[in-house]
Design an enzyme around this catalytic site. Structure first.
Site, PDB file in Angstrom:
ATOM      1  N   ARG A 155      41.309  45.664  38.747  1.00 55.12           N
ATOM      2  CA  ARG A 155      41.990  44.505  39.306  1.00 55.12           C
ATOM      3  C   ARG A 155      41.690  44.464  40.804  1.00 55.12           C
ATOM      4  O   ARG A 155      41.447  45.501  41.435  1.00 55.12           O
ATOM      5  CB  ARG A 155      43.501  44.604  39.095  1.00 55.12           C
ATOM      6  CG  ARG A 155      43.934  44.725  37.636  1.00 55.12           C
ATOM      7  CD  ARG A 155      45.433  44.978  37.539  1.00 55.12           C
ATOM      8  NE  ARG A 155      45.908  45.057  36.157  1.00 55.12           N
ATOM      9  CZ  ARG A 155      45.987  46.186  35.457  1.00 55.12           C
ATOM     10  NH1 ARG A 155      45.635  47.351  36.017  1.00 55.12           N
ATOM     11  NH2 ARG A 155      46.420  46.170  34.209  1.00 55.12           N
ATOM     12  N   LYS A 179      49.131  49.262  37.159  1.00 52.11           N
ATOM     13  CA  LYS A 179      50.499  48.766  37.067  1.00 52.11           C
ATOM     14  C   LYS A 179      51.436  49.895  36.651  1.00 52.11           C
ATOM     15  O   LYS A 179      51.063  50.786  35.895  1.00 52.11           O
ATOM     16  CB  LYS A 179      50.573  47.627  36.042  1.00 52.11           C
ATOM     17  CG  LYS A 179      49.894  46.340  36.505  1.00 52.11           C
ATOM     18  CD  LYS A 179      50.093  45.239  35.479  1.00 52.11           C
ATOM     19  CE  LYS A 179      49.519  43.915  35.967  1.00 52.11           C
ATOM     20  NZ  LYS A 179      49.717  42.829  34.976  1.00 52.11           N
ATOM     21  N   HIS A 251      40.559  37.590  38.490  1.00 53.07           N
ATOM     22  CA  HIS A 251      40.266  38.473  37.354  1.00 53.07           C
ATOM     23  C   HIS A 251      38.890  38.214  36.730  1.00 53.07           C
ATOM     24  O   HIS A 251      38.556  38.817  35.708  1.00 53.07           O
ATOM     25  CB  HIS A 251      41.332  38.295  36.272  1.00 53.07           C
ATOM     26  CG  HIS A 251      42.477  39.255  36.391  1.00 53.07           C
ATOM     27  ND1 HIS A 251      42.700  40.010  37.510  1.00 53.07           N
ATOM     28  CD2 HIS A 251      43.463  39.591  35.507  1.00 53.07           C
ATOM     29  CE1 HIS A 251      43.773  40.767  37.326  1.00 53.07           C
ATOM     30  NE2 HIS A 251      44.255  40.528  36.121  1.00 53.07           N
ATOM     31  N   ARG A 254      36.753  41.280  36.183  1.00 55.92           N
ATOM     32  CA  ARG A 254      37.456  42.181  35.255  1.00 55.92           C
ATOM     33  C   ARG A 254      37.305  41.682  33.821  1.00 55.92           C
ATOM     34  O   ARG A 254      37.016  42.463  32.908  1.00 55.92           O
ATOM     35  CB  ARG A 254      38.930  42.260  35.658  1.00 55.92           C
ATOM     36  CG  ARG A 254      39.816  43.107  34.723  1.00 55.92           C
ATOM     37  CD  ARG A 254      41.188  43.259  35.368  1.00 55.92           C
ATOM     38  NE  ARG A 254      42.201  43.764  34.445  1.00 55.92           N
ATOM     39  CZ  ARG A 254      42.416  45.056  34.197  1.00 55.92           C
ATOM     40  NH1 ARG A 254      41.650  45.968  34.768  1.00 55.92           N
ATOM     41  NH2 ARG A 254      43.381  45.436  33.382  1.00 55.92           N
ATOM     42  N   HIS A 277      45.281  49.180  30.226  1.00 59.29           N
ATOM     43  CA  HIS A 277      46.300  48.460  29.463  1.00 59.29           C
ATOM     44  C   HIS A 277      47.233  49.460  28.779  1.00 59.29           C
ATOM     45  O   HIS A 277      46.772  50.426  28.173  1.00 59.29           O
ATOM     46  CB  HIS A 277      45.652  47.571  28.394  1.00 59.29           C
ATOM     47  CG  HIS A 277      44.979  46.360  28.946  1.00 59.29           C
ATOM     48  ND1 HIS A 277      44.000  45.665  28.265  1.00 59.29           N
ATOM     49  CD2 HIS A 277      45.153  45.705  30.124  1.00 59.29           C
ATOM     50  CE1 HIS A 277      43.605  44.644  28.992  1.00 59.29           C
ATOM     51  NE2 HIS A 277      44.290  44.632  30.123  1.00 59.29           N
ATOM     52  N   TYR A 286      40.064  40.419  23.924  1.00 60.70           N
ATOM     53  CA  TYR A 286      38.643  40.329  24.232  1.00 60.70           C
ATOM     54  C   TYR A 286      37.793  40.300  22.970  1.00 60.70           C
ATOM     55  O   TYR A 286      36.677  39.780  22.978  1.00 60.70           O
ATOM     56  CB  TYR A 286      38.219  41.490  25.142  1.00 60.70           C
ATOM     57  CG  TYR A 286      38.839  41.389  26.505  1.00 60.70           C
ATOM     58  CD1 TYR A 286      38.341  40.496  27.451  1.00 60.70           C
ATOM     59  CD2 TYR A 286      39.951  42.144  26.848  1.00 60.70           C
ATOM     60  CE1 TYR A 286      38.921  40.377  28.699  1.00 60.70           C
ATOM     61  CE2 TYR A 286      40.537  42.029  28.095  1.00 60.70           C
ATOM     62  CZ  TYR A 286      40.023  41.148  29.015  1.00 60.70           C
ATOM     63  OH  TYR A 286      40.613  41.013  30.246  1.00 60.70           O
TER      64      TYR A 286
END
Length: 307
Positions: A155, A179, A251, A254, A277, A286
């Site tokens: 990110r 995150k 993004h 990414r 994730h 994806y």
């Protein structure tokens, strides 16, 4: 304990920040959503969270979707996010003994439409990275930033958050802070390492002279840490110079990184780890991108596809 709505909201936000370690952006969003919820409850004559009934939560959801005199209707994704915040608040209050029931337990936010991430074709990414940079230290920095974003799937906030010690050129890895305070170790491709080396040796020391000794990898013209907004501007400018007409977002590289890995045969769980994730479900979107690509190719190339 009959805590006022504002008191319980403040306690819940502290819990999210300290014990759950959620990101500042998410915390700010929850704070806004719960402040609006508090205003709604106050307007309905409810001052204590223990007095909230399921009908209040349901009505708040309707207000989010339809708007009221002070607020316009929210998009479906924003409305769902606000209801998630409300459900979390009530679940926390019940578990902590602040209330003896959870009025939001059976109120579910609508499932948001599944939006496919926008990825650039491989040729567009390669053209973006190959566009000759202008002269100067910032050009070397920008090339290193773009190469790193595509090589690692970081990110933009993770890339600008990198410190020099997070880069291991010997092992060809970087440590990214994702995150929720989760760190991950990600390999770096040779072109990105070469661009990073050129920047760190020839450009960063020059930019650092104007600053106060920050450990950041990517520096601005004043020698401080490059901001997310400036990094996004670097990406947009590079896309324009490369003649890329597709919309470019923070993004973009990414999403391109993940999509190209899946198309190249990478296992979805490996891509999940690389992207950081928490759930593989997030990464599986994806695979939908590649299925759509296959469907488009099939429809245009197979002689009996449209019969």
């Amino acid at each position: 304990m009959r805590g006022s709505v504002d008191q319980v909201v403040a306690t819940y936000l502290d819990h999210l920040a300290v014990e759950r370690g959620i990101s500042r952006n998410t915390l700010d969003s929850y704070a806004r959503d719960l402040r609006r919820y508090g205003e709604f409850l106050s307007g309905s004559g409810v001052e204590h969270l223990a007095d909230v009934q399921p009908a209040h939560v349901t009505e708040f959801g309707a207000v989010l979707r339809e708007g009221d005199g002070d607020h316009p209707p929210l998009a479906a994704s924003s409305s769902a996010r606000a209801l998630v915040a409300v459900r979390g608040l009530h679940k926390f209050a019940c578990a902590d003994g602040i209330t003896d029931h959870d009025p939001a337990r059976d109120v579910h936010p609508p499932a948001p439409a599944r939006r496919l991430p926008k990825a650039l074709p491989v040729d567009d990414v390669l053209r973006l990275l190959a566009t000759p940079p202008e002269d100067g230290e910032r050009s070397l920095r920008d090339r290193a930033l773009l190469e790193l974003l595509y090589s690692t799937g970081a990110r933009i906030s993770e890339a600008v958050g990198l410190d020099v010690d997070d880069v291991d050129t010997t092992e060809r890895t970087v440590v990214l802070d994702g995150k929720g305070g989760r760190q991950r170790l990600v390999p770096v491709g040779r072109p990105a390492l070469e661009a990073l080396d050129a920047y760190l040796v020839r450009a960063r020391p020059v930019l650092a002279r104007s600053g106060r000794g920050t450990a950041a990898v990517f520096l601005n013209a004043r020698g401080g840490r490059l901001s997310r907004q400036s990094a996004w501007h670097v990406l947009k400018t590079a896309a324009e110079r490369a003649g890329i007409s597709a919309t470019v977002s923070p993004h973009t590289l990414r999403h391109s990184f993940a999509t190209h890995l899946i198309e190249g045969g990478a296992d979805v769980r490996v891509v999940q780890e690389l992207l950081g994730h928490a759930s593989v479900t997030t990464t599986q979107v994806y695979t939908l991108v590649t299925v759509n690509t296959l469907r488009e190719v099939y429809a245009t190339a197979h002689p009996r596809a449209l019969r």
